[in-house]
Design an enzyme around this catalytic site. Structure first.
Site, PDB file in Angstrom:
ATOM      1  N   SER A 120       0.845  -1.191   0.000  1.00 42.43           N
ATOM      2  CA  SER A 120       0.000   0.000   0.000  1.00 42.43           C
ATOM      3  C   SER A 120       0.878   1.238   0.000  1.00 42.43           C
ATOM      4  O   SER A 120       2.015   1.213   0.486  1.00 42.43           O
ATOM      5  CB  SER A 120      -0.899   0.005   1.241  1.00 42.43           C
ATOM      6  OG  SER A 120      -1.610   1.218   1.346  1.00 42.43           O
ATOM      7  N   TYR A 137      -2.302  -1.045  10.173  1.00 44.20           N
ATOM      8  CA  TYR A 137      -2.289  -1.478   8.778  1.00 44.20           C
ATOM      9  C   TYR A 137      -1.095  -0.866   8.047  1.00 44.20           C
ATOM     10  O   TYR A 137      -0.363  -1.569   7.322  1.00 44.20           O
ATOM     11  CB  TYR A 137      -3.603  -1.055   8.120  1.00 44.20           C
ATOM     12  CG  TYR A 137      -3.630  -1.138   6.615  1.00 44.20           C
ATOM     13  CD1 TYR A 137      -3.985  -2.319   5.965  1.00 44.20           C
ATOM     14  CD2 TYR A 137      -3.304  -0.028   5.825  1.00 44.20           C
ATOM     15  CE1 TYR A 137      -4.016  -2.394   4.568  1.00 44.20           C
ATOM     16  CE2 TYR A 137      -3.333  -0.094   4.444  1.00 44.20           C
ATOM     17  CZ  TYR A 137      -3.689  -1.278   3.832  1.00 44.20           C
ATOM     18  OH  TYR A 137      -3.702  -1.339   2.450  1.00 44.20           O
ATOM     19  N   LYS A 148       2.082  -2.867   6.318  1.00 43.65           N
ATOM     20  CA  LYS A 148       2.395  -2.800   4.893  1.00 43.65           C
ATOM     21  C   LYS A 148       3.835  -2.355   4.662  1.00 43.65           C
ATOM     22  O   LYS A 148       4.486  -2.803   3.701  1.00 43.65           O
ATOM     23  CB  LYS A 148       1.403  -1.888   4.175  1.00 43.65           C
ATOM     24  CG  LYS A 148       0.014  -2.481   4.043  1.00 43.65           C
ATOM     25  CD  LYS A 148       0.026  -3.795   3.263  1.00 43.65           C
ATOM     26  CE  LYS A 148      -1.359  -4.308   2.961  1.00 43.65           C
ATOM     27  NZ  LYS A 148      -1.338  -5.557   2.161  1.00 43.65           N
TER      28      LYS A 148
END
Length: 276
Positions: free
Chosen positions: A143, A166, A170
């Site tokens: 991402s 998150y 990533k």
């Protein structure tokens, strides 16, 4: 051209489903992973219906449990004669309750476990098959959302927030991609990471309360390119922002930070070794 065999994790919805449909339409053999048998079978049926000539096989595992990861890898090694590409796409997003810290089966922070530990463990466990199938590719769906990893609180026990977790996970995935690419240099197995598209119309984006900005197809195209483009056969250790070879977060290029991450990662997944 020979039919490639490609394993896609998180293939029951969103980007993974889109990648599977695209590859099947190209005549590739698609191995679909999911954690829900009903949804997994439904997507497999959909792929077969839209691409009747495609070979489709399914693998069931919960990537929040490293025992499931290892078991699935063993099943793939036993059942498949080759593996031309592994697409680590399964993801735990920011969550519908982002202030609620969740844990994996082994007690690790859930986003770090699903988005980093599981794909890394799966890749390492499948290296014998990837290496014997070379040239082969590992594509890690990362991402553009990346956040500095605090090695004093990797599991975010303080100040937890789902999107922050998150973004850290990533970045960890990208850092591990760079390390593994260097380690596999000369084997014929490439490892790259990419940001497929901005805020695709997925359940994860909507669950967190964000408004989708792009279609899933916008993410499918650059991801499939990394899997299939012959011009990228030897490209490795790169981070792509869709189709552009781009720079990741600064910490991804910090060798000391990468070594600390890999030491922690190997400890958590059980010191798996690269097969020769």
């Amino acid at each position: 051209m020979k039919r490639r065999t490609i394993l896609i994790t998180g293939a029951t919805q969103g980007l993974g489903r889109g990648i599977a449909l695209d590859l099947a339409a190209r005549g590739e053999t698609v191995l679909l992973h999911g954690r829900d048998r009903t949804r997994l079978d439904a997507v497999a049926d959909e792929v077969r219906a839209t691409a009747p000539e495609a070979a489709v096989r399914t693998y069931l595992a919960d990537l929040a449990d490293l025992e499931h990861v290892h078991a699935m890898a063993a099943q793939v090694r036993a059942a498949e004669s080759r593996l031309d590409a592994l697409v680590n796409n399964a993801v735990a997003g920011g969550g519908s309750e982002p202030l609620q810290r969740e844990l994996s089966r082994q007690g690790h922070e859930l986003r770090f476990a699903v988005n980093h530990l599981a794909p890394y463990a799966l890749t390492r466990a499948l290296l014998p098959l990837l290496i014997t199938s070379a040239p082969a590719r590992v594509v890690n769906v990362a991402s553009i959302g990346q956040d500095t990893i605090d090695f004093d609180d990797v599991m975010l026990e303080r100040g937890y927030e789902g999107l922050r977790a998150y973004c850290r996970s990533k970045l960890a995935m990208i850092m591990a991609s760079f390390e593994l690419a260097a380690e596999l240099d000369g084997t014929g197995v490439t490892v790259n990471a990419l940001h497929p598209a901005h805020l695709m119309d997925t359940n994860g984006v909507r669950q967190y309360g964000l408004t989708p900005a792009t279609s899933i197809d916008e993410g499918v195209r650059p991801t499939v390119r990394l899997i299939t483009d012959p011009d990228l056969e030897t490209t490795t250790g790169r981070y792509f922002d869709q189709f552009t070879d781009a720079s990741a977060h600064d910490q991804a290029y910090d060798n000391e930070a990468r070594q600390r991450l890999m030491e922690l990662t190997h400890d958590l997944i059980g010191q798996l070794e690269v097969a020769s």
